[in-house]
Each structure stands twice: as structure tokens, then as C-alpha cells.
Write a protein that holds these residues in place. Structure first.
Motif, short mmCIF file in Angstrom:
data_model
loop_
_atom_site.label_atom_id
_atom_site.label_comp_id
_atom_site.label_asym_id
_atom_site.label_seq_id
_atom_site.Cartn_x
_atom_site.Cartn_y
_atom_site.Cartn_z
N ALA A 1 0.82 -1.21 0.00
CA ALA A 1 0.00 0.00 0.00
C ALA A 1 0.86 1.26 0.00
O ALA A 1 0.46 2.28 -0.52
N SER A 2 2.05 1.18 0.58
CA SER A 2 2.85 2.41 0.63
C SER A 2 3.64 2.62 -0.65
O SER A 2 4.02 3.73 -0.97
N ASP A 3 3.91 1.55 -1.39
CA ASP A 3 4.49 1.72 -2.73
C ASP A 3 3.35 2.05 -3.69
O ASP A 3 2.29 1.45 -3.61
N PRO A 4 3.60 2.97 -4.62
CA PRO A 4 2.54 3.27 -5.59
C PRO A 4 2.19 2.04 -6.41
O PRO A 4 3.07 1.25 -6.76
N ASP A 5 0.91 1.89 -6.70
CA ASP A 5 0.45 0.73 -7.45
C ASP A 5 0.47 1.08 -8.94
O ASP A 5 -0.42 1.75 -9.44
N ILE A 6 1.50 0.63 -9.63
CA ILE A 6 1.65 0.95 -11.05
C ILE A 6 1.75 -0.34 -11.84
O ILE A 6 2.50 -1.24 -11.48
N TYR B 1 -1.71 4.00 -13.07
CA TYR B 1 -1.48 4.19 -11.65
C TYR B 1 -2.82 4.22 -10.94
O TYR B 1 -3.67 5.04 -11.27
N ILE C 1 -4.44 9.66 -3.24
CA ILE C 1 -3.09 10.21 -3.13
C ILE C 1 -2.40 10.16 -4.49
O ILE C 1 -2.27 9.09 -5.08
N PRO C 2 -2.02 11.33 -5.01
CA PRO C 2 -1.42 11.35 -6.35
C PRO C 2 0.06 10.97 -6.32
O PRO C 2 0.65 10.84 -5.25
N LEU C 3 0.64 10.81 -7.51
CA LEU C 3 2.09 10.58 -7.60
C LEU C 3 2.80 11.92 -7.53
O LEU C 3 2.25 12.94 -7.93
#
Lengths: 499, 437
Positions: free
Chosen positions: A441-446, A463, A469-471
């Protein structure tokens, strides 16, 4: 301090250490580790290094061998700067998840500290590495040193063949995508190369065969689906899309990379995968090591093997490490994994041996059983940070840390104190804290969602926002440039709101 | 199963390769910083390491990260004191997410600071000058060394014991461990003695006496176990080897500072002076610097004024030479000093003054000087029109001097890389010092 009769003679006296005292102390530690705690360990290798060598190890992510890259030079310079200015001390030790388990001890440590460090790293971390399911499943401790050696030689070879600059470009790009170079949900291909690539080819082919039939038969009745749509689906199926492991995908399918360059990506990807379990178990791993050293050294002191002076020094360092500053303390920088890990494990021991009424309600399975050794060993083996907190964070500990939860809603001009350490807050806080340790969850899901290799070859990524929460725009654009270099054609990133 | 390995003797600089790669990557930025620092530094300081600050942009290691702001966030924090559920804390102004959402991901990067070693600094400094490799090496190499004090250590030869430090440590330890002092013991002894002198002591006095004797014995025992000086206390002076050149020299820097010398000219002149100074610094233990600037009159100034202040007026070169001659006579007897001179100018001179310069050089200065180097800094546009034979009055008079004296070097300079050839002779025969008398 000592209640039990001190029968044994102290193992050492004074601050200086020699290999002789190290050996004797090591044996005493080992005895308690094996007989009392019954740890299950890799063979130990303890290496004494100087402060420069420690700095060296720092900058190459703690590994004894590493390929050359400018970014390691940068980290070295930064660490050196901090160290020389006195802004930061050096770690007393570094430990490597390998078999034999290598622990580096700083030569400047006093004998008491060496004892602490050996108990901590060579036994605490060692046990965790060998027994935790994540490490067992995802890493190859026997092969890692050889692999690093191979990697370093390979990179050096590439620099010779393609020129240092070209290799640097590829590595820059690969490093940028490192956190997107991990298989999160299936076991990664093992480190041995040819064998694995052959097997995966076969697997791929088989997948294609069986899956195509399946899709065909499924799609057959609904002629309404447009041809394009069907082709896209087929195409994605063939490439195994969506794919979250960007490095893996590029390594396999990038139209522009040469064979050697693909291997470079593979090396970076394998390293990322190797470190993945560490990131998921940081708190538990440190907690385990702290618990083990604390128990072992106390036992030794009780037996009279450690002098009061040595014990005081050990406790001093121990306390420094497990201090948790409050949120409003200038030293505060998040929850200290050492503090939380150690406190939770001590707490489990307390629950097993001296439970309160509350503990019986919250932990009926373990409260009062007295068998804290096996409860802990089970936890060390089968949990990771997220699930460990979920399962074992007790109300007593939440009270002791005086935890509270803040919610930041972007639409409100205030932060909301959503829960505090009271009866109604325990569960929520536990839940929330546990979520914050969830790496996925803390790493962006890409993910790569589509690409038409026969068409325009535009690589489409998606993404998925969690909680809106945006990149970070700046690093996103820079990373996309790197990605584009590896892919060779257009790369497009779509941001989508998750549920 | 355990294996102990002593790795301390393994090679240390595992990271040299990485460091080199790093420096190569930021070369352009570092180069700019080095140039800037050449401008700022004093001649004497040129030969040092340099702290470099690099904007973090060129060094970023990007990756996909969550933004610091935006979206719904929840966080658990330790150390609640007064909060109750439902409390609202105002967000700090100017940020959607405040302190509490500070920097979990993507640490804020400031400018990257690091120290360039002397070696690396010189490499970059030499870069423009296009020195032959051999010369670079000889400038960087430091021949002899001499031990200099460098703090204290816990090990060493007995002859290096630092008594003051050792005694200080011993005193501290004795105080900490409460070692009875001589005075304390003497006080006890005196009291015992006075009690013993009493012929018929009372019971109370007798008890006191016994008590005192026991105390005295305890104190003496304590004194024996706690050493006056323990091996722990001993400190040794620590020495490291510092480079050491030999003998002394004085270097005269002469420069025309009339309005026609702009920033570019001064910058080139400075590099020219630096190079000579470094060469001298290598060969002589002590190098004095004398700065003489001139317009239509000359004066001795400090370095700051020399390079940075502007003057107006005409140009009379001979004044500077006269000034130099006077200074040599008053302060630097040629028998004790190796005299070097470096002169920079744009070639302008008051008409007919050039002959006076020639005379001064031929008759006086060249006899006193080991070496005299002259550079004429010309504009890039002018360069094409000039050859070595033609030029302004000063140039042609100096040509005559050069013909007569082998230790007189002169050159026209347009760019930094032109500087080195002036010194070629100097570096070529670096072993023997030729004296002219």
C-alpha cells in the motif's frame, strides 16, 4: 543487579577486545542461544572491519560486493560527510542474509559492544533470516554472494563492451524502476539463469496454448464484442498483462534493448526482489534481534559472565537504540522499528507469563501459557510487520506508547484526532498502524496494462490511486523518461482512482 | 559453527571506482565550482581540498513516489498527551499536509555538499591549462615528509608520552574512584599520633583510635589497589607525516591594473600567478609573496587589493620594476632568497618607458632573479594580427631582454591553455637551480 549467585568468572574485563575474548564470549552466547532459546541458525561468520570499510558497506546497500555505479559514490560521500562532521555515528554492525550469515563488526567497538553486536546480528537477525517465511520463500541466502560476484563482473564486462556511459544509462533507468521490479504475489524466478529462462519459456508456451482455448470458447458465444477488443484481450493475455513488475516486462519485451542490457535489468530486478522481504519485516527483524540480544546478555550477566560495568555499557547502547521519542519531540522521525519491535516481543513474553485480565480477553490463545519461546518463534517464522501488528499489538502497549491516530482529509483545514489509546480506540489504532506497515500500500500501485507490439508500440501504464493520493509529479516525469529510454517508444501513464 | 575473519587489512578504497564515476558525472558542475574557487582563493591556498556544493537536480535518483500532499491520509503517532477523539488540529498554513505527514517518502534533498580532495581539485584546475602529464604529476607529488603533531593516541612509543594529558586522565580517574589523597592520609596519621600521645586515654578516645586505625588501613589499601597512574590514563602524542619542501623563495607578482585590464585579463593573470606559485611551493619550504600593482606609479599591496580593486591612470611599467628592485634591496637579500618574478600586463606602456624597463632588467633585476616570466594578455580578436616578432613597444623591448637572458620567459596569452608554455623551460629543468651573479 545480580540476584543469582555469580558462579562463573567474567568472560572479559575492560574495553579492549581480542580474538581470544571474542571466541570465549561467542561460545557463551551460542550456548544460551541454542540451549535456552533454541534458535535455528545458519552457520555464523563474524568479520571485523574498520570504519572506512563500514562506510564502504553502507553505500553499497550493505552488501559485501556490489557492481560499480555513481550513485553508490554519492551515498558514500554523503555518509562520509555526516560521519566526519559527527552528525551521525556509524552502525555497530551490518548483517547479511546469506549462508553462512555474515556479520560485520566495527573494530572500534568495545568488548561489551562486540558481545551485544554478536548476539544481535549473528544470532537474532540470523534466526529471523533463516526462519521467517518471507525470506525462506523469496531469497536464496546460499547463492547471494556468488550472485553479487557474478553481477559485479557482468557489469564490469558490459562497461568494457558497451562503454561505461551506456551501462550507466541503463543502470540509472533500472534503479529508477527498482521499486517496480518486484513480484509481490508469486515466487520469483530463481537466480540460476539459463535453467530458469528455459523453464519459463515452456511455461509461457503452455499457458498460451491452454489459455487460448479457454478464451476462445468463452468468447465464442458473444459475437457482439468487437474484433478490436478481442484482439486487445488476446494480446494482453499473450504478454501476461497487466504486469506490475515493470523491470521484468521490459527485460522480456522491450523492442530496443540488447541482450546484455536485458541482463543488466535482470540483475537490478533480482536485487530488488532480494531486498523485498527485508522491507516487509524491518520492524519484526529488528525486534527479534533486540529481543534475542537482550535476553542472552541478561542471562550471561545473571551467570556472572558479564561484569556490571560491561552490562551497564550494553544497557546504555540498548536503550539508545530502542528509544521512541514522542511525536512532538524534535528527534521524532516516525515510529522507531527497534522500539516497537522490541516492545511488542517483550510484551508477548509478558502476556505469556504474567497476563492481566485484559490480556486473557484479547489473547486467549497465548495468555498465561508460559511458553513464550515457542509463541515468539512461531511469530518470527510466520508473520510480517503488517500481520504481526494486526495479531499481537496489545492494548497495554498502545497505552504505553500513548498512540493516537490523526486523519488528514485534504478538504478540511484541520487534522482530526480520530482515535486515542482508550477502550474504543485500541482496535482502530491497531488496524491503522498495521496498514501503515503494508508495503504494497505504501508503494505506488503501477501496472503495465496494454501495449501493441505489432502496432504503435505505445506502452500504457496505469497508476491506481489509493485514497486519492497522487504521484509526485517531478519524480514521476523523470522516472517516465527513464522508462521511455528502456522501452524505446512512447510511454503513457494514466492515473485512475481506486476504489 | 563460527568463523572469525579479520578484514581490517583488506583494501579500503572499495568505493574509489564509485567515487570516480560520481565525480565524472557531475564534472561540469564541479568544474564551475573549481573555477569560481580559483577566482576566490588566495594563491597560497590554491593547493588545498575544496568543499563543493552541487544542486541536487543533476544527481536525482527518481522513482515513482507518492506525492507529499493530497489525498486522504491516516497516521498513528506515539506520545499523546492531551488529545481526545474528535479534536481538531489546525493545519499549518501554506501546506495541505503538514508536519505530521512530513517526509515518510522521498526525503527532501538539499544541495549536495562534499569535499573534493586536493588531488581531485588540482586535476580539475589543471584541466584548462593543458599541462603535460609529467608536469601535473610533479606538481601534485610531494617529495619529503616531516612528522607533525596530530592529536593524541592511546598507543605509542614511551618517548612520546604526553605527560599533561596522562596526568589529567589519571587525576580524573582518581577523583572518580575516590582514591584517598596524601593529605587525607596525613590528616588521619596526625590524629592517630595525637591520640596515641595521650597517656591515659578515655574509653571514647580509645574507640576513636581504633576506628581511625582501621580507616587508615582501609585508605592505604585503597591507595594500593587504585593506581596513581593506570595504563588506561596514558596518552601519547600522535604524529602524522606532513609534506615538506626545502628552502625559501620569494615570488613577485607584478600586474598592470590600469582600466584596460578587465575581469578576463585578471582571471588569466591569476592562473598564471597560481601556476608559478604552485611550482615554487613544491620546491621551497617557504614562499613569500609580494604583490606589486602599477598604473603610472607602482605600490605594494595585499592580495585582495591586487586582484580585486581597480585603479585609473596611465601605464608606466618601469615604476613596478623599480619598486621590485627596492623591495629586494630592503627585504630579500639574493644570498638568502631565491627570487622569482611574474609579470602580467596588456602590453600598454608609456612611450619611451620601455627602454627604461630594458635597462632595469638587464642591469639589475635579471642578475638577481632566478626566473622572470612575462605574459601579455591580448584580446581574442587581436590575436590574429600579432606574431611573435611584432608588437607594442614593451613587447619588442622585452624580446631583446629575452634574447640575452635564458631565464627570462615571455608569451602572449589569449586563453588559459596558453599559460603553460611560458613556464616550459622552468618545469623542464626543475632539478638544478641556476644562480646568476
Amino acid at each position: 543487579m545480580t540476584e543469582t549467585a555469580s558462579s562463573a568468572k567474567p568472560l572479559f574485563d575492560g574495553a579492549d577486545w581480542s580474538f581470544d575474548t571474542l571466541h570465549r564470549t561467542y561460545e557463551a552466547i551460542e550456548k544460551i542461544a541454542l540451549d535456552d532459546l533454541q534458535l535455528n541458525l545458519y552457520p555464523r561468520q563474524i568479520e571485523i572491519i574498520s570504519s572506512e570499510q563500514m562506510l564502504d558497506a553502507y553505500s553499497s546497500i550493505g552488501m559485501p560486493l556490489m557492481y560499480h555505479h555513481w550513485s553508490f559514490g554519492k551515498h558514500y560521500l554523503r555518509e562520509e560527510q555526516l560521519y566526519r562532521k559527527g552528525a551521525q555515528g556509524l552502525a555497530y554492525e551490518i548483517v547479511i542474509n546469506s549462508s553462512p550469515c555474515i556479520a560485520y563488526c566495527l573494530e572500534d567497538n568495545s568488548m561489551a559492544l562486540q558481545a551485544l553486536v554478536i548476539a544481535h546480528a549473528a544470532f537474532g537477525h540470523n534466526h529471523f533470516f533463516k526462519n521467517n517465511h518471507l525470506f525462506r520463500q523469496w531469497t536464496d541466502p546460499e547463492g547471494i554472494i556468488d550472485y553479487l560476484d557474478y553481477a559485479r563482473n557482468y557489469v564490469a564486462g558490459c562497461e568494457e563492451r558497451f562503454g561505461a556511459e551506456e551501462v550507466e544509462h541503463i543502470l540509472d533507468a533500472a534503479h529508477a524502476l527498482m521499486s517496480c521490479g518486484i513480484f509481490r504475489y508469486r515466487r520469483p524466478p530463481s537466480l540460476s539463469l539459463q535453467q530458469e529462462s528455459r523453464r519459463s519459456q515452456e511455461r509461457q508456451q503452455q499457458q498460451e496454448h491452454s489459455a487460448n482455448y479457454l478464451w476462445d470458447s468463452l468468447l465464442h458465444p458473444s459475437r457482439s464484442a468487437s474484433r478490436d477488443d478481442r484482439e486487445a484481450r488476446k494480446r494482453k493475455q499473450k504478454l501476461g498483462l497487466p504486469e506490475e513488475n515493470l523491470l521484468y516486462f521490459l527485460e522480456r519485451y522491450s523492442p530496443v534493448l540488447k541482450t546484455g542490457q536485458r541482463e543488466l535489468l535482470r540483475i537490478v530486478r533480482n536485487l530488488a526482489q532480494y531486498f523485498y522481504p527485508q522491507r516487509q519485516t524491518k520492524m519484526m527483524n529488528e525486534g527479534c534481534a533486540c529481543f534475542v540480544h537482550f535476553h542472552i546478555l541478561n542471562e550471561m550477566h545473571k551467570k556472572g559472565q558479564l561484569t556490571d560495568g560491561a552490562m551497564l555499557e550494553i544497557l546504555h547502547s540498548h536503550t539508545n537504540v530502542i528509544t521512541q521519542p514522542d511525536y512532538d519531540d524534535p528527534r521524532f522521525s516516525g515510529i522507531n522499528p527497534y522500539a516497537l519491535g522490541f516492545a511488542m516481543m517483550q510484551d508477548i513474553r509478558r502476556i505469556c507469563t504474567k497476563p492481566t485480565k485484559e490480556d486473557h480477553v484479547w489473547f486467549p490463545a497465548i495468555a498465561g501459557t508460559g511458553d513464550w519461546r515457542n509463541v515468539l518463534k512461531d511469530a518470527w517464522a510466520n508473520y510480517r510487520d503488517e500481520s504481526f501488528i494486526q495479531q499481537f499489538l496489545s492494548p497495554a502497549l498502545i497505552r504505553r506508547f500513548k498512540m493516537f491516530a490523526l486523519t488528514d482529509n485534504p478538504d478540511d483545514p484541520w487534522y482530526l484526532v480520530s482515535h486515542i489509546h482508550n477502550e474504543s480506540g485500541f482496535e482502530e489504532i491497531r488496524e491503522m498502524l498495521s496498514r501503515s506497515y503494508d508495503i504494497s500500500a505504501s508503494d505506488p500501485d503501477i501496472q503495465i496494462v496494454d501495449v501493441d507490439l505489432m502496432g504503435d508500440r505505445c506502452l500504457k501504464l496505469q497508476y491506481t490511486k489509493r485514497n486519492g493520493i497522487p504521484l509526485d509529479a517531478k519524480t514521476r516525469d523523470m522516472t517516465l523518461l527513464h522508462l521511455q529510454r528502456l522501452w524505446g517508444y512512447e510511454v503513457r501513464l494514466i492515473e485512475k482512482n481506486g476504489e | 559453527m563460527v568463523r572469525f575473519v579479520d578484514r581490517r587489512l583488506n583494501p579500503k578504497d572499495k568505493n574509489l571506482g564509485n567515487r570516480r564515476r560520481f565525480i565524472k558525472r557531475v564534472r561540469a558542475t564541479i568544474k564551475k565550482a573549481v573555477n569560481e574557487s580559483v577566482r576566490q582563493r588566495k594563491l597560497v591556498d590554491m593547493d588545498r581540498e575544496e568543499k563543493i556544493s552541487i544542486p541536487s537536480d543533476g544527481l536525482a535518483e527518481p522513482g515513482f513516489r507518492h506525492a507529499r500532499q493530497g489525498g486522504l491520509r491516516e497516521r498513528v503517532l506515539p506520545g499523546n498527551k492531551t488529545f481526545n477523539p474528535g479534536d481538531r488540529l489546525k493545519k499549518p498554513p501554506g501546506s495541505g499536509a503538514g508536519r505530521s505527514e512530513g517526509a515518510p517518502e522521498g526525503e527532501g534533498e538539499d544541495d549536495f555538499m562534499f569535499v573534493l580532495s586536493r588531488e581531485e581539485f588540482l586535476d580539475l584546475f589543471f584541466d584548462d591549462l593543458e599541462l603535460p602529464d609529467l608536469v601535473k604529476l610533479s606538481l601534485k607529488e610531494i617529495s619529503a615528509t616531516e612528522p607533525r603533531r596530530a592529536g593524541y593516541s592511546v598507543t605509542g612509543a614511551p618517548s612520546n608520552i604526553n605527560v599533561a594529558r596522562t596526568m589529567r586522565n589519571a587525576l580524573g580517574r582518581r577523583i572518580a574512584l575516590k582514591r584517598p589523597g596524601t593529605q587525607e592520609i596525613r590528616a588521619l596519621e596526625e590524629e592517630i599520633f595525637s591520640l596515641e600521645a595521650i597517656m591515659i586515654p578515655t574509653a571514647r578516645q580509645r574507640a576513636r583510635l581504633a576506628e581511625l586505625r582501621e580507616e587508615l588501613e582501609k585508605a592505604t589499601r585503597r591507595r594500593k589497589t587504585i593506581a596513581y597512574i593506570d595504563p588506561l590514563d596514558v596518552r601519547y602524542n600522535y604524529f602524522t607525516d606532513q609534506p615538506k619542501p626545502a628552502a625559501s623563495a620569494v615570488m613577485f607578482c607584478l600586474m598592470d591594473v590600469s582600466a584596460s585590464m578587465g575581469e578576463r585579463e585578471k582571471d588569466l593573470a591569476k592562473r598564471f600567478f597560481v601556476l608559478l606559485h604552485m611550482f615554487l611551493g613544491r620546491r621551497y619550504e617557504k614562499v613569500d609573496l609580494v604583490f606589486i600593482r602599477h598604473t603610472h606609479q607602482a605600490e605594494e599591496v595585499d592580495e585582495e587589493t591586487f586582484f580585486h580593486s581597480r585603479e585609473t591612470g596611465g601605464t608606466v611599467v618601469s615604476t613596478a620594476l623599480t619598486q621590485m628592485k627596492n623591495i629586494i634591496e630592503s627585504r630579500y637579500p639574493p644570498s638568502d632568497w631565491n627570487i622569482y618574478a611574474a609579470q602580467a600586463s596588456d602590453g600598454e606602456n608609456f612611450s619611451r618607458d620601455s627602454d627604461r624597463c630594458t635597462a632595469l632588467l638587464n642591469n639589475d633585476l635579471m642578475k638577481l632573479c632566478q626566473y622572470f616570466a612575462y605574459i601579455e594578455i591580448v584580446d581574442e580578436n587581436e590575436e590574429v594580427f600579432l606574431d611573435d616578432e611584432s608588437g607594442l613597444e614593451l613587447w619588442s623591448s622585452y624580446l631583446r631582454v629575452a634574447a640575452q637572458w635564458p631565464n627570462f620567459a615571455m608569451k602572449r596569452i589569449v586563453r588559459a591553455e596558453d599559460i603553460y608554455p611560458v613556464f616550459r623551460d622552468l618545469f623542464a629543468k626543475r632539478s638544478e637551480g641556476v644562480r646568476h651573479d
